[in-house]
Design an enzyme around this catalytic site. Structure first.
Site, PDB file in Angstrom:
ATOM      1  N   ASP A  23      14.863 -16.989  66.720  1.00  0.00           N
ATOM      2  CA  ASP A  23      15.759 -15.898  67.126  1.00  0.00           C
ATOM      3  C   ASP A  23      15.468 -14.595  66.391  1.00  0.00           C
ATOM      4  OD1 ASP A  23      17.562 -16.832  69.057  1.00  0.00           O
ATOM      5  OD2 ASP A  23      18.604 -18.027  67.550  1.00  0.00           O
TER       6      ASP A  23
HETATM    7  C1  BGC Z   1      20.050 -16.197  62.313  1.00  0.00           C
HETATM    8  C2  BGC Z   1      19.465 -17.163  63.287  1.00  0.00           C
HETATM    9  C3  BGC Z   1      20.375 -17.283  64.459  1.00  0.00           C
HETATM   10  C4  BGC Z   1      20.608 -15.905  65.063  1.00  0.00           C
HETATM   11  C5  BGC Z   1      21.463 -15.898  66.298  1.00  0.00           C
HETATM   12  C6  BGC Z   1      20.351 -14.883  62.992  1.00  0.00           C
HETATM   13  O1  BGC Z   1      20.984 -14.030  62.128  1.00  0.00           O
HETATM   14  O2  BGC Z   1      19.173 -16.026  61.232  1.00  0.00           O
HETATM   15  O3  BGC Z   1      19.213 -18.407  62.674  1.00  0.00           O
HETATM   16  O4  BGC Z   1      19.830 -18.155  65.396  1.00  0.00           O
HETATM   17  O5  BGC Z   1      21.168 -15.071  64.102  1.00  0.00           O
HETATM   18  O6  BGC Z   1      22.781 -16.151  66.053  1.00  0.00           O
HETATM   19  C1  NOJ Z   2      19.588 -21.121  64.940  1.00  0.00           C
HETATM   20  C2  NOJ Z   2      19.792 -21.121  66.412  1.00  0.00           C
HETATM   21  O1  NOJ Z   2      20.952 -21.857  66.738  1.00  0.00           O
HETATM   22  C3  NOJ Z   2      18.600 -21.716  67.112  1.00  0.00           C
HETATM   23  O2  NOJ Z   2      18.780 -21.618  68.501  1.00  0.00           O
HETATM   24  C4  NOJ Z   2      17.345 -21.027  66.693  1.00  0.00           C
HETATM   25  O3  NOJ Z   2      16.277 -21.651  67.337  1.00  0.00           O
HETATM   26  C5  NOJ Z   2      17.188 -21.044  65.194  1.00  0.00           C
HETATM   27  N1  NOJ Z   2      18.355 -20.480  64.592  1.00  0.00           N
HETATM   28  C6  NOJ Z   2      15.937 -20.311  64.725  1.00  0.00           C
HETATM   29  O4  NOJ Z   2      16.085 -18.937  64.782  1.00  0.00           O
END
Ligand code: BGC
Ligand code: NOJ
Length: 815
Positions: A496
């Protein structure tokens, strides 16, 4: 001071132990490094509870239908919960769960089990046993409390049960004071307090807190109960050994019951408190006297008036979990593996089924809902336990897909509608739907699901068979390729925080929703690998259902994608991660930071890319050489040391944290699976163990989160302080690590026409039996290392286990 000897260090390190026979983790001190929590509920009513009694409850949606208030980032930590105070006349008040009074206890134990938590505590000759759980089929929690006088003199004791109501919408509750401090309302009946805020207008639901015993007092106004400037650690009412019969008018509504009991030596008293949710038809909200209709509450309270009914509900819950866990059972000489496979892997998978990423001690329940990619991957871990619910989940997920094959990224559990606040354009999403559907059909043989009429973006009239959704998923990726013939990344892929089109320079802006959702250049090698794996699975599915021509065309596109990965995604010693919006490589030896990433190494090899031509092995060797640390495989090295707007959120984290080079546990099992693809059992098992809770219990002081479940992230070496875990419970690590153990290592893989058994074993595991319930038959699969490959089903040689119509089948496998 002398250095402590080894056994002292060990006991200092230990906060508890596993009790495998009871399927519990037993916490023996309230002073765990962080709150160690458990989940209650398996259908509509859910709660979280920490080992010190903190947490909250909600009905279906942690944001919109929150029953209990919880204070995030609070000091002291973990404020909000179901609080039981025990006050012997003239003595210090205490809580069986230690908080909020913090009165030192003579004995304390917290047993987190499957869907319940039990506290066993003692103070001044009084012993409390408190078990909390959500009974199957009801929308309530039961708090079953027994207090026993273990002393030699009679004791006069007051028991207070209390909690603070949240005014339903947890976001509004935390911010809209000017309104909310005026609206609280409750109704009091003997032994039951009803929370009816906003019922007078558009709500038709209420909460209640009752007890199956005669009460001696109550309070519903927080300020009165706690006293002026008071807090939960020392409520005035408890100190004064009384209640004030306060009726809330606005301000802060609570529910508190007081029971006065006198206990002879050896005598016990048992009371069951019920925290519940009730709902009425909109046109039948009121009773004849113009008061809130309370049929649900009355029925439930009457049902649990008798403790025999409480016992029966406990037994039913235990049977429910036995049934769920009976679909997969490992019998091996390795206690830790048995413990993980038979209890904690599957338990955490069910928790992610229920919660997705919505409510934990790190997800507030007010932001994220049910993730598209998250729920699709979670399904790999729960499909064998709850196939019918997995089917429903797939349809719910597919229903937030857009007609062009792209999709919303999340949906709200209550409405099941796509959540526009989180947006869309994560280009890995569509392929996860294919992965989930294939996994579901292999497990169940339910090809009919492919015909299920499923809407796009929940629009009535837009329904198309589920198969059409899969087709559009694959089609979307095929038709959104960049300059190297690799898939465009969009807002981000699995990672993400790899936001290659965002270029954000405004503080506070969301990396996932601001800027253009898609650029024409930035590409993802990861999505390419997903395509090679899952579009190939789609092609195989098409063959199963007779779409030969389409299958051939999809397979050709898969081969083309594989060529593109080997040509443009291979860096010489590992797979590249991506190309940025300028067409420059990410995750390459050409980069000054972020030279190698974990995700494409795992996924390309899982997709079979470079297995025959040697790139796969090289990639995994490089992974071990550069990314492997004591606590697992880190996401990337070297970590980014400054913010790079062309890369996005990944470079916003300090080195070694989260996506910027922590051990992001979710993708470690991909390495385990990849190692198994190239047949390296020792390396696979090594990575499995590094993040596995059962193997980390002794390191709880460093690791800090619960030793019975996976966490999302563990600080990496570059943090300077490696090994600290965060974001426990709600992580894709749950399903993937179960898959990596049960399928990649132990090798039992569901397929359309039966089970395949293809173990990839480490030296330390020679023999085991897996009992696997599959399409109505229980397979007892005994695997033994002999150096020779063979498989016999009830004595007959075969290359896989064909479907059987008997109840149990014995399979012998040698490897
Ligand atoms: C986090 C991710 C997460 C994303 C979406 C980011 O701040 O580091 O792990 O998936 O937000 O919520
Ligand atoms: C947490 C999110 O829930 C997941 O969808 C994503 O793949 C990981 N973070 C990595 O960014």
């Amino acid at each position: 001071m002398n250095a402590p000897n080894e056994s002292e260090v060990r006991s200092f390190m230990q906060y508890g132990h596993f009790d495998d026979a009871r399927k519990e983790y037993v916490i023996t001190t309230p002073n765990t490094p962080l709150p160690w929590i458990n989940y209650l509920g398996s259908e509509d009513f859910f709660g979280m509870i920490s080992n010190t009694g903190g947490g909250y409850a909600f009905y279906r949606d942690a944001k919109l239908q929150r029953l209990l208030r919880y204070r995030y980032n609070s000091v002291p930590a973990d404020v909000g919960g179901r609080f039981y105070y025990i006050k012997e006349r003239g003595k210090t008040a205490w809580n069986p769960a230690f908080l909020p009074t913090r009165t030192p206890l003579d004995a304390y134990e917290c047993r987190h089990g499957l869907g319940y938590t039990t506290f066993l505590s003692e103070k001044d000759g009084l012993a409390a046993e408190l078990t909390l759980f959500v009974p199957i089929g009801e929308t309530c929690e039961l708090h079953d409390l027994t207090l026993t006088n273990r002393g030699t003199l009679e004791k006069r004791v007051q028991i207070y049960g209390c909690m603070e109501w949240c005014l339903w919408n947890a976001v509004d509750d935390a911010q809209n004071y000017q309104r909310n401090l005026n609206i609280a309302e409750s109704e009091v009946e003997p032994s039951t307090i009803y929370h009816v805020t906003e019922y007078r207008e558009r709500r038709n639901h209420y909460a209640y807190y009752g007890v199956n015993a005669e009460t001696s007092g109550f309070d519903t106004d927080r300020n009165t109960f706690l006293g002026h400037m008071g807090d939960w650690s020392a409520p005035r009412a408890v100190a004064e050994e009384t209640s004030y019969a306060s009726h809330i008018t606005g301000w802060y509504p609570i529910a508190c019951h007081r029971l006065d009991v006198t206990l002879a030596p050896g005598e016990s008293v048992r009371a069951c408190f019920v925290l519940g949710y009730g709902e009425n038809p909109k046109d039948a909200k009121w009773d004849a006297d113009g008061r809130v209709r309370k049929d649900t509450a009355r029925r439930v309270l009457a049902k649990f008036a008798d403790s025999a009914a409480v016992d029966a509900a406990r037994a039913e819950l235990a049977a429910y979990w036995d049934r769920l866990l009976s679909s997969y059972r490992l019998v091996s000489p390795n206690e830790k593996l048995n413990r993980m496979a038979n209890i904690w892997h599957q338990y955490q998978c069910m928790v992610t089924f229920n919660m997705s990423r919505s409510a934990s001690y790190y997800e507030t329940g007010t932001g994220r809902g049910m993730g598209f990619r998250d729920s699709c991957q979670d399904l790999f871990g729960f499909v064998h336990m709850v196939p019918e619910r997995a089917r429903e989940r797939i349809i719910d997920i597919a229903s937030i897909q857009f007609a062009d094959g792209s999709t919303y990224h999340q949906y709200q559990p209550l409405t099941k509608r796509g959540n526009a606040d989180i947006g869309s354009g994560f280009n890995d999403d569509p392929l996860w739907l294919v992965a989930a559907a294939v996994c579901y059909i292999k497990e169940t043989g339910d090809f009919a699901v492919l015909e299920h009429p499923t809407p796009f973006n929940n629009k009535p009239g837009s329904e198309a068979p589920l198969l059409e959704h899969l087709r559009r998923s694959v089609g979307y990726i095929r038709s959104h390729l960049g300059p190297h013939g690799l898939p465009l990344i969009g807002r981000a892929d699995w990672n993400d925080c790899l936001n290659l089109n965002c270029f954000s320079e405004t503080s506070g802006e969301s990396f996932q929703t601001s800027g253009p959702s898609e650029g024409p250049v930035a590409e993802s090698v990861f999505i390419a690998a997903m395509y090679v794996k899952y579009a190939a699975e789609y092609a195989e599915l098409l063959e199963q259902v007779g779409y030969e021509a389409e299958s051939v065309s999809v397979r050709l596109s898969v081969q083309e994608m594989e060529r593109a990965v080997l040509k443009h995604g291979w860096d010489g010693a590992w797979f590249r991660r991506a190309y940025d919006a300028f067409g420059d490589p990410v995750g390459s030896k050409e980069c000054d930071e972020g030279r190698i990433f974990i995700e494409p190494q795992g996924f390309c090899v899982m997709a079979g890319i470079g297995v025959e031509t040697g790139e796969a092995k090289k990639a995994l060797d490089s992974t071990r050489e550069h990314l492997l640390g004591e606590y697992g495989v880190e996401l990337l090295v070297p970590c980014y040391t400054r913010y790079r707007k062309e890369l996005g959120e990944i470079s916003s984290y300090p080195p070694g944290f989260k996506e910027n080079g922590s051990v992001f546990c979710h993708n470690n099992p991909w390495i385990v699976c990849a190692e198994a693809v190239i047949g390296r059992g020792n390396e696979a098992f090594d990575v499995y163990k590094r993040i596995c809770p059962a193997y980390l219990e002794d390191k709880s002081d460093v690791h800090e989160t619960e030793p019975y479940c996976y966490s999302q992230t563990v600080t990496g070496r570059a943090s300077g302080n490696p090994g600290h875990a965060k974001n426990s419970w709600l992580t894709g690590t749950a399903s993937w690590s179960f898959v990596s153990l049960s399928q990649a290592i132990l090798g039992v893989k569901p397929d359309y026409d039966g089970l395949r058994v293809e173990p990839c074993l480490p030296d330390e595991l020679d023999e085991y039996t897996v009992e696997r319930r599959f399409r109505g038959c229980l397979y007892r699969i005994h695997v033994k290392k002999t150096g020779e490959q063979s498989l016999t089903v009830d004595g007959k040689r075969a290359d896989r286990i064909p479907l059987q119509d008997r109840e149990t089948v014995t399979v012998e496998v040698t490897v």
